[in-house]
Design a protein around this motif. Structure first.
Motif, short mmCIF file in Angstrom:
data_model
loop_
_atom_site.label_atom_id
_atom_site.label_comp_id
_atom_site.label_asym_id
_atom_site.label_seq_id
_atom_site.Cartn_x
_atom_site.Cartn_y
_atom_site.Cartn_z
N UNK A 220 6.73 -15.00 17.51
CA UNK A 220 6.56 -13.62 18.37
C UNK A 220 8.04 -12.81 18.19
N UNK A 221 8.96 -13.54 18.18
CA UNK A 221 10.42 -12.81 17.89
C UNK A 221 10.57 -12.32 16.59
N UNK A 222 10.28 -12.91 15.76
CA UNK A 222 10.36 -12.56 14.22
C UNK A 222 9.22 -11.23 13.87
N UNK A 223 8.23 -11.42 14.78
CA UNK A 223 7.37 -10.13 14.39
C UNK A 223 7.95 -8.96 15.41
N UNK A 224 8.58 -9.17 16.39
CA UNK A 224 8.97 -8.11 17.25
C UNK A 224 10.29 -7.61 16.25
N UNK A 225 11.13 -8.35 15.83
CA UNK A 225 12.28 -8.08 14.95
C UNK A 225 11.71 -7.08 14.00
N UNK A 226 10.50 -7.49 13.00
CA UNK A 226 9.89 -6.87 12.20
C UNK A 226 9.51 -5.40 12.68
N UNK A 227 8.91 -5.21 13.61
CA UNK A 227 8.28 -4.13 14.20
C UNK A 227 9.43 -3.01 14.58
N UNK A 288 13.04 -7.30 24.66
CA UNK A 288 12.32 -6.26 24.22
C UNK A 288 13.14 -4.91 24.66
N UNK A 289 13.72 -4.68 25.61
CA UNK A 289 14.39 -3.45 25.92
C UNK A 289 15.76 -3.26 24.83
N UNK A 290 16.46 -4.28 24.63
CA UNK A 290 17.65 -4.29 23.81
C UNK A 290 17.41 -4.38 22.33
N UNK A 291 16.28 -4.85 22.00
CA UNK A 291 15.92 -5.16 20.74
C UNK A 291 16.09 -3.96 19.60
N UNK A 292 15.24 -2.85 19.89
CA UNK A 292 15.54 -1.70 19.09
C UNK A 292 16.85 -1.13 18.90
N UNK A 293 17.75 -1.26 20.07
CA UNK A 293 19.15 -0.67 19.88
C UNK A 293 19.93 -1.72 19.17
N UNK A 294 19.62 -3.25 19.01
CA UNK A 294 20.52 -4.01 18.24
C UNK A 294 19.96 -3.91 16.85
N UNK A 295 18.74 -3.67 16.79
CA UNK A 295 18.20 -3.54 15.19
C UNK A 295 18.85 -2.46 14.52
#
Length: 312
Positions: A220-227, A288-295
């Motif tokens: 799930x985490x890897x798919x979230x990073x991919x997306x 999930x909130x911080x992920x787009x910023x960190x990517x």
């Protein structure tokens, strides 16, 4: 709050990037011990922060730096062994040396980074963390142990690593796709340590499990990073037989992107039972909130790194 004199080991690493500014903001006097001061002199722009070159495995060297300190914070740790760094040396022997130097230097307090599920499971990483904890608990020091789940943030070994791997190939074969973890933001870990440093009565001889508010599988985490990175990549979970083979092969590559011991660690769910962040009054960030910023930040960092490598 009383201003304290603190000596930090391993503070020039990932967690230290968040912790040092947080402790400096509280007005503490910080000495950071590093193998090479010159590489980290920029940290001295922070108030009351000084960086010193030191061999942290030498008891006498540590003793000299520990004198007059109110507490020592040990953040030193490795996820993979190398020819020159073994779990037993870095986690176990160093912890013993730090405790001995605290006694020699008159330091009463130790804050020790560990890992969620330390001492459990089959991996040498978790076993060595458990051995180090036992040494701390058996000491005469006043101590606090921090047991984080997988820590994420800018320059981490989770989002940054998988973001880079996903960019390299159209298919991501993933070992232990169902491995469970509750990733915790590095800033929340830093806040937990800062609050314990500020209030000894709150944290004396206590262990804090530090984990995020959601539990995910690795897939799930890897798919979230991919997306979040807007990448079109297939993520394929591997059965354990192939996952173990993948670990053996990747463990032979430079940098060891994935090892057999990493594989064994993933067999132990990195999920806690007692919410240390809640006990310390900290509202955790959501992955999930911080992920787009960190990517996005990881992408910008790669561009800066490429520019630095270009000939002038």
């Amino acid at each position: 709050m009383k201003t304290k004199t603190l000596v930090l080991l391993g503070a020039t690493g990932f967690v230290g990037r968040y912790l040092v500014p947080r402790l400096a903001a509280d007005g503490h006097r910080l000495t950071l011990l590093s193998r090479n001061r010159e590489q980290h002199r920029a940290l001295e722009v922070l108030p009351n922060v000084r960086v010193r070159s030191a061999s942290v495995h030498e008891r006498g060297v540590l003793t000299e730096h520990f004198r007059d300190a109110d507490a020592v914070i040990n953040l030193v740790g490795i996820l993979n062994e190398t020819r020159h760094q073994r779990f037993g040396d870095v986690h176990v022997a160093l912890t013993r040396t730090v405790i001995e130097a605290c006694g020699d230097g008159g330091v009463p307090r130790l804050h020790q980074m560990s890992s969620l599920k330390a001492g459990q499971g089959l991996s040498n990483y978790l076993k060595s963390r458990g051995e180090a904890e036992a040494i701390v608990k058996a000491s005469a020091l006043d101590w606090t142990l921090y047991q984080p789940s997988v820590i994420y943030g800018l320059g981490d070994g989770l989002i940054s690593r998988f973001h880079a791997l996903l960019r390299m190939a159209p298919v991501m074969p993933l070992a232990r796709p169902d491995a469970l973890m509750a990733p915790v933001f590095a800033g929340d870990v830093a806040e937990a340590i800062a609050r314990c440093v500020a209030d000894d009565t709150l944290s004396s001889r206590r262990t804090f499990e530090l984990y995020g508010p959601e539990t995910y599988t690795l897939e799930q985490i890897v798919r979230m990073i991919r997306d979040a990175a807007s990448l079109r990549r297939a993520v394929v979970g591997l059965p354990d037989t192939l996952g173990r083979l993948q670990a053996r092969v990747l463990g032979l590559l430079p940098g060891k992107p994935f090892t057999l011991d990493n594989f064994k660690s993933l067999r132990t769910a990195s999920v806690g039972k007692r919410d240390g962040l809640k006990e310390l009054g900290i509202k955790p960030h959501h992955f999930a909130t911080l992920l787009p910023i960190l990517v996005a930040d990881a992408g910008r960092q790669r561009q800066l790194d490429r520019m630095r490598r270009q000939p002038r």
